[in-house]
Design a protein around this motif. Structure first.
Motif, PDB file in Angstrom:
ATOM      1  N   ASN A 171       8.594 -43.939  19.610  1.00 15.88           N
ATOM      2  CA  ASN A 171       9.102 -44.787  18.526  1.00 15.88           C
ATOM      3  C   ASN A 171       7.915 -45.503  17.876  1.00 15.88           C
ATOM      4  OD1 ASN A 171      10.525 -46.458  16.836  1.00 15.88           O
ATOM      5  ND2 ASN A 171      11.659 -47.521  18.433  1.00 15.88           N
ATOM      6  N   ARG A 173       6.793 -47.449  15.673  1.00 18.53           N
ATOM      7  CA  ARG A 173       7.291 -48.465  14.749  1.00 18.53           C
ATOM      8  C   ARG A 173       6.240 -48.895  13.732  1.00 18.53           C
ATOM      9  NH1 ARG A 173      11.256 -49.639  12.090  1.00 18.53           N
ATOM     10  NH2 ARG A 173      12.400 -48.936  13.918  1.00 18.53           N
ATOM     11  N   GLN A 225      17.157 -45.142  11.919  1.00 24.89           N
ATOM     12  CA  GLN A 225      15.805 -45.676  11.791  1.00 24.89           C
ATOM     13  C   GLN A 225      15.242 -45.432  10.388  1.00 24.89           C
ATOM     14  OE1 GLN A 225      14.297 -47.547  13.801  1.00 24.89           O
ATOM     15  NE2 GLN A 225      14.738 -47.067  15.925  1.00 24.89           N
ATOM     16  N   ASP A 259      15.771 -47.874  21.580  1.00 25.29           N
ATOM     17  CA  ASP A 259      14.454 -48.395  21.214  1.00 25.29           C
ATOM     18  C   ASP A 259      13.625 -48.730  22.449  1.00 25.29           C
ATOM     19  OD1 ASP A 259      15.133 -48.206  18.536  1.00 25.29           O
ATOM     20  OD2 ASP A 259      15.463 -50.363  18.262  1.00 25.29           O
TER      21      ASP A 259
END
Length: 276
Positions: A171, A173, A225, A259
């Protein structure tokens, strides 16, 4: 939920250049050229997919082209992506060869497959391919935030897309946030972890709660997402199953649990280690 997410079932993400990218695609990485690839693409198009992702390095563009022709779906309805093999030196010439193999006059998206030789090395050629009308959009793949910023600074046309490894275990981010700042759409390859993460206990628990399959949960996480998800399969039933992600939503709790599976620390890198 990411504000860029298209989760309504309309299934397309507007790109900064004005084109629209279907948020669910079939990827054909590691699918052998021949019957397996032709069948997978035909089954996907029959199931309603309108986005097919291949690459020069995959060696199966001819099979993708055959399936497009055999499907009966009008060419203008299918978003076709291929990728420049960066060990070559001529993005234009290599795309012309791809178009012959695919049997099309243009592709919808042409990506630099990875930043071999430097982030900006191929970009002038990519812009030339766009100028010549060989592709409708150009972008990159496996680019970090810093590499993406270098391309934007050096070029005259910014990348419309960055295709990277992205799933709950990866993930990225900070990379997703950087792409949002640059108005670059993020495509997730290996959204199922090449099948490894469908057996994850957290994913399985959410699948039981939602009455969905683990694969659908992982793909839906990607949509929420704000990602475009490119899933590979050569099994007809799984291709159809993967298309069933537009009629449900994951809760905030579901999203938080997924997450928390991240093992990258929310990095802005595209890969932890490179192969080139």
């Amino acid at each position: 939920m990411n504000p860029n997410a298209d989760t309504s079932g309309s299934g397309a993400r507007p790109l900064a250049d004005g084109n629209r990218l279907p948020v669910l695609g079939l990827g054909v990485w590691q699918v052998p050229d021949g019957r397996a690839c032709v069948d997978a693409v035909r089954w996907a198009l029959g199931a309603g997919y309108r986005h097919i992702d291949t690459a020069q390095a995959y060696g199966n563009e001819a099979s993708v082209g055959r399936a497009l022709r055999d499907s009966g779906v009008p060419r203008g309805e299918v978003f076709v992506t291929t990728k420049f093999q960066p060990r070559g030196n001529d993005p234009v010439g290599q795309l012309e060869n791809s178009l012959r193999r695919l049997g099309v006059e243009e592709v919808d998206l042409y990506l630099v497959h990875w930043p071999e030789g430097g982030a900006t090395r191929a970009w002038a050629g990519m812009e030339r391919a766009l100028e010549l009308g060989l592709t409708r959009s150009i972008g990159v793949s496996n680019y970090s935030a810093a590499e993406l910023e270098a391309v934007i600074a050096a070029g005259t046309v910014p990348p419309a897309v960055n295709q990277v490894l992205f799933n709950p275990r990866n993930n990225r981010r900070a990379l997703l946030d950087a792409c949002a700042r640059f108005d670059v759409a993020v495509e997730a390859y290996s959204p199922l972890g090449t099948g490894r993460y469908v057996d994850d206990p957290t994913v399985a628990g959410i699948a039981r709660r939602t009455g969905r399959t683990p694969a659908q949960v992982l793909l839906r996480w990607g949509l929420q997402q704000g990602l475009v998800v490119v899933a590979k399969s050569t099994h007809r039933e799984r291709i159809h199953e993967n298309a069933g992600i537009f009629d449900f939503a994951l809760s905030d709790q579901d999203m938080a649990e997924l997450d928390a599976l991240d093992r990258t620390g929310g990095t802005d890198r595209a890969l932890e280690s490179t192969w080139w």
